[in-house]
Design a protein around this motif. Structure first.
Motif, PDB file in Angstrom:
ATOM      1  N   ALA A   1       0.838  -1.195   0.000  1.00  0.00           N
ATOM      2  CA  ALA A   1       0.000   0.000   0.000  1.00  0.00           C
ATOM      3  C   ALA A   1       0.873   1.246   0.000  1.00  0.00           C
ATOM      4  N   GLY A   2       0.450   2.244  -0.762  1.00  0.00           N
ATOM      5  CA  GLY A   2       1.206   3.495  -0.788  1.00  0.00           C
ATOM      6  C   GLY A   2       2.166   3.608  -1.949  1.00  0.00           C
ATOM      7  N   SER A   3       2.323   2.555  -2.745  1.00  0.00           N
ATOM      8  CA  SER A   3       3.208   2.628  -3.902  1.00  0.00           C
ATOM      9  C   SER A   3       2.652   3.619  -4.922  1.00  0.00           C
ATOM     10  N   GLN A   4       3.549   4.399  -5.510  1.00  0.00           N
ATOM     11  CA  GLN A   4       3.162   5.394  -6.491  1.00  0.00           C
ATOM     12  C   GLN A   4       3.278   4.835  -7.902  1.00  0.00           C
ATOM     13  N   SER A   5       2.459   5.308  -8.804  1.00  0.00           N
ATOM     14  CA  SER A   5       2.495   4.856 -10.182  1.00  0.00           C
ATOM     15  C   SER A   5       3.742   5.377 -10.880  1.00  0.00           C
ATOM     16  N   VAL A   6       4.372   4.518 -11.669  1.00  0.00           N
ATOM     17  CA  VAL A   6       5.558   4.911 -12.427  1.00  0.00           C
ATOM     18  C   VAL A   6       5.222   6.025 -13.410  1.00  0.00           C
ATOM     19  N   ALA A   7       4.048   5.967 -13.999  1.00  0.00           N
ATOM     20  CA  ALA A   7       3.665   6.952 -15.013  1.00  0.00           C
ATOM     21  C   ALA A   7       3.719   8.377 -14.477  1.00  0.00           C
ATOM     22  N   ALA A   8       3.549   8.551 -13.164  1.00  0.00           N
ATOM     23  CA  ALA A   8       3.463   9.889 -12.578  1.00  0.00           C
ATOM     24  C   ALA A   8       4.782  10.658 -12.641  1.00  0.00           C
TER      25      ALA A   8
ATOM     26  N   LEU B   1      28.204   3.346 -11.895  1.00  0.00           N
ATOM     27  CA  LEU B   1      27.261   3.937 -10.950  1.00  0.00           C
ATOM     28  C   LEU B   1      26.054   4.540 -11.647  1.00  0.00           C
ATOM     29  N   ALA B   2      26.168   4.879 -12.921  1.00  0.00           N
ATOM     30  CA  ALA B   2      25.077   5.536 -13.633  1.00  0.00           C
ATOM     31  C   ALA B   2      23.774   4.735 -13.575  1.00  0.00           C
ATOM     32  N   PRO B   3      23.767   3.423 -13.854  1.00  0.00           N
ATOM     33  CA  PRO B   3      22.511   2.670 -13.739  1.00  0.00           C
ATOM     34  C   PRO B   3      21.930   2.677 -12.332  1.00  0.00           C
ATOM     35  N   HIS B   4      22.777   2.661 -11.299  1.00  0.00           N
ATOM     36  CA  HIS B   4      22.283   2.686  -9.927  1.00  0.00           C
ATOM     37  C   HIS B   4      21.559   3.991  -9.628  1.00  0.00           C
ATOM     38  N   ILE B   5      22.046   5.097 -10.169  1.00  0.00           N
ATOM     39  CA  ILE B   5      21.385   6.384  -9.960  1.00  0.00           C
ATOM     40  C   ILE B   5      19.948   6.328 -10.468  1.00  0.00           C
ATOM     41  N   LEU B   6      19.768   5.755 -11.650  1.00  0.00           N
ATOM     42  CA  LEU B   6      18.449   5.680 -12.254  1.00  0.00           C
ATOM     43  C   LEU B   6      17.535   4.745 -11.467  1.00  0.00           C
ATOM     44  N   ALA B   7      18.045   3.586 -11.070  1.00  0.00           N
ATOM     45  CA  ALA B   7      17.220   2.630 -10.321  1.00  0.00           C
ATOM     46  C   ALA B   7      16.808   3.206  -8.968  1.00  0.00           C
ATOM     47  N   ASN B   8      17.728   3.835  -8.265  1.00  0.00           N
ATOM     48  CA  ASN B   8      17.396   4.398  -6.955  1.00  0.00           C
ATOM     49  C   ASN B   8      16.363   5.511  -7.069  1.00  0.00           C
ATOM     50  N   TYR B   9      16.433   6.287  -8.141  1.00  0.00           N
ATOM     51  CA  TYR B   9      15.433   7.335  -8.338  1.00  0.00           C
ATOM     52  C   TYR B   9      14.040   6.717  -8.499  1.00  0.00           C
ATOM     53  N   VAL B  10      13.953   5.667  -9.302  1.00  0.00           N
ATOM     54  CA  VAL B  10      12.670   4.980  -9.480  1.00  0.00           C
ATOM     55  C   VAL B  10      12.158   4.460  -8.142  1.00  0.00           C
ATOM     56  N   PHE B  11      13.028   3.826  -7.370  1.00  0.00           N
ATOM     57  CA  PHE B  11      12.602   3.267  -6.095  1.00  0.00           C
ATOM     58  C   PHE B  11      12.117   4.356  -5.139  1.00  0.00           C
ATOM     59  N   ASP B  12      12.846   5.469  -5.093  1.00  0.00           N
ATOM     60  CA  ASP B  12      12.431   6.572  -4.216  1.00  0.00           C
ATOM     61  C   ASP B  12      11.047   7.088  -4.606  1.00  0.00           C
ATOM     62  N   ARG B  13      10.837   7.300  -5.893  1.00  0.00           N
ATOM     63  CA  ARG B  13       9.568   7.869  -6.335  1.00  0.00           C
ATOM     64  C   ARG B  13       8.416   6.875  -6.165  1.00  0.00           C
TER      65      ARG B  13
ATOM     66  N   CYS C   1       8.161   4.653  -3.946  1.00  0.00           N
ATOM     67  CA  CYS C   1       7.863   4.559  -2.508  1.00  0.00           C
ATOM     68  C   CYS C   1       7.351   5.876  -1.921  1.00  0.00           C
ATOM     69  N   GLY C   2       7.185   6.899  -2.772  1.00  0.00           N
ATOM     70  CA  GLY C   2       6.649   8.164  -2.302  1.00  0.00           C
ATOM     71  C   GLY C   2       7.607   8.968  -1.449  1.00  0.00           C
ATOM     72  N   LYS C   3       8.907   8.783  -1.691  1.00  0.00           N
ATOM     73  CA  LYS C   3       9.917   9.476  -0.894  1.00  0.00           C
ATOM     74  C   LYS C   3      10.653  10.509  -1.742  1.00  0.00           C
ATOM     75  N   GLU C   4      11.180  11.536  -1.087  1.00  0.00           N
ATOM     76  CA  GLU C   4      12.014  12.510  -1.774  1.00  0.00           C
ATOM     77  C   GLU C   4      13.285  11.802  -2.238  1.00  0.00           C
TER      78      GLU C   4
END
Length: 495
Positions: free
Chosen positions: A7-14, A342-354, A356-359
């Motif tokens: 619960a609380g997961s945000q849509s990727v499309a957003a 490290l470049a791919p990790h930056i992208l993956a972590n951004y997706v995970f943060d968003r 999960c509704g986190k900054e």
């Protein structure tokens, strides 16, 4: 059954517009020629994007079908294939390797008897990397298997995590013995069910109509590099497209089911992902320590369980990362190697943060500063090397005395020749001139300047004399975790 979304997961499309902006910034900063990314959410492909060029010189764009090298992400396929055999009760990965490969031998007789398939999969055999057994790409699997008994371990069995590509070679040979098929045929029987297009050799990749050209980094310069053969396909030889990789994510996030068909029990998916061996700390507050399972790494990121594997080589990088408890996965494929890892990790972590509704954590700024600091230090090091005067030292003996044939039972043959006042080194398809360092020690040149495309950079060769006073051996540090590999001088007829 697939895990229910948290619960609380945000849509990727957003957040796709902001994400694509980040992709552009990452590619610019890390000098990435081409990149493809897939995001899976709730077992559906939420996003696929392709950016840049798969071939700079030809001006060819990356497409959703562009084949990228997966490198060590191939290990997740190797482990999953063995899980299929376990699920069918055709194999038990708790059993010793020698039950499946009777001729399997390690340097230590006790380890030879005790090492299990599980030990291979979680890098717990006691062997360090010994990568220069497979790296030149000239030995067959059977030859590498035979070489294992001559490779010194650096730890006791099951005492420490030590990453081993050779361990995954042996694991793939177990799959071959049990299934009765080549590892490529065996693995394709799974990937075909997942509607994945894959290749297993660089020859197949080079022949593909839509293949990514590899590019490496020399400091801050991106340059085309050789497509080097990978003789351990289960450890790093697979290639696939981002469209296909999305299905690999869907299969694992679906706990072994794909489009309504159960292919692997959910219990065995969990066995693959379970943390088993401690790898180490990351140095960042958002991360827990990393552990290794069977073909997957795992850690916690900002309170979320992450299962993943990455891979890189001279001209490519690949990453798959999943939040299994949220049903979210990211795959990133790039045709730029080693330093941009490290470049791919930056992208993956951004997706995970968003999601999960986190900054978002400012990973881009953090890693950008690391990269720029590295480039500055590298350029300064290069300039210092060019400016430094060559030491006025002389070898202890005439150069011709070092020339000869040298042999190690595992690593193979090395030849030193003398011509026109210089020594020349040749080893399993690689060859370079040698520069004198000091005393009886010589060294290879800096790797990026090598026309061969692959070279143990600045490798030292230290010659030793025998009882008769003549050169008898040469010691070479081919693996940093064990003592230098000693090549014994032999007569031409024994070479």
């Amino acid at each position: 059954m697939a895990s229910e979304p948290v619960a609380g997961s945000q849509s990727v499309a957003a957040f796709i517009p902001e994400f694509e902006h980040l992709v552009v910034e990452v590619m610019k900063e890390w000098k990435v020629p081409g990149l493809a990314v897939a995001i899976v959410q709730d077992l559906e492909v939420a996003f696929i994007g392709t950016y840049g060029l798969r071939d700079i010189e030809a001006g060819l764009k990356v497409t959703t079908d562009t084949q990228f090298q997966s490198m060590s992400v191939s290990k997740s396929f190797a482990a999953t294939g063995l899980a299929l055999l376990v699920d069918e009760r055709r194999m038990d990965w708790k059993k010793p390797v020698r039950e499946y490969i009777p001729e399997f031998r390690l340097y230590d007789a006790v380890a030879s008897d005790r090492v299990t398939v599980r030990d291979l999969l979680c890098h717990h055999s006691g062997l360090p990397r010994h990568d220069w057994i497979w790296l030149p790409g000239d030995l067959s699997p059977a030859q590498m298997l035979a070489a294992l008994r001559y490779l010194e371990p650096s730890a006791d069995i099951r005492s420490a995590f030590q990453y081993s590509n050779l361990g995954y070679l042996i694991a793939s040979m177990v799959a071959e013995r049990v299934s009765g098929r080549t590892w490529a045929e065996f693995t394709r029987s799974l990937t075909d069910k997942l509607d994945m297009k894959v290749t297993f050799t660089v020859e197949e990749l080079a022949a593909a109509t839509d293949a990514a050209v590899p590019y490496g980094m020399m400091g801050d310069t991106c340059q085309r590099t050789k497509l080097w053969p990978i003789s351990v396909p289960a450890a790093g030889g697979m290639s696939t497209s981002i469209t296909s990789f999305a299905n690999w994510l869907r299969f694992h996030l679906g706990q072994g089911a794909f489009e309504g068909q159960r292919l692997l029990s959910s219990g065995l998916i969990q066995e693959l992902q379970k943390p088993r061996v401690h790898v180490g700390a990351t140095g960042f507050a958002e991360y827990s320590d990393v552990h290794y399972g069977f073909g997957f790494r795992s850690h916690w990121y900002r309170g979320e369980r992450v299962v993943w594997h990455g891979g890189g080589f001279t001209g490519t990088n690949a990453l798959m990362m999943m939040l299994p408890d949220r049903g979210v996965g990211v795959a990133v494929l790039v045709n730029n190697g080693m330093t941009p890892i490290l470049a791919p990790h930056i992208l993956a972590n951004y997706v995970f943060d968003r999601v999960c509704g986190k900054e978002p954590v400012p990973c881009f700024g953090r890693f950008r500063e690391q990269r720029r600091k590295f480039v500055t230090q590298y350029e300064a090091w290069l300039q210092a090397g060019k400016a430094a005067p060559t030491p006025a030292t002389e070898p202890h003996r005439a150069l011709a005395d070092y020339a000869g044939n040298y042999k190690h039972p595992g690593y193979g043959r090395m030849t030193i020749t003398h011509a026109e006042g210089k020594l020349h080194w040749a080893f399993r398809g690689m060859s370079e001139p040698l520069a004198h360092r000091d005393s009886d020690t010589f060294e290879l040149p800096e790797a990026p300047e090598s026309p061969s495309g692959l070279l143990p950079s600045r490798l030292s060769l230290s010659f030793s004399t025998g009882e008769d006073g003549n050169i008898a051996s040469v010691a070479v540090p081919l693996d940093p975790l064990v003592k230098d590999i000693a090549f014994t001088r032999v007569a031409a007829e024994h070479f």
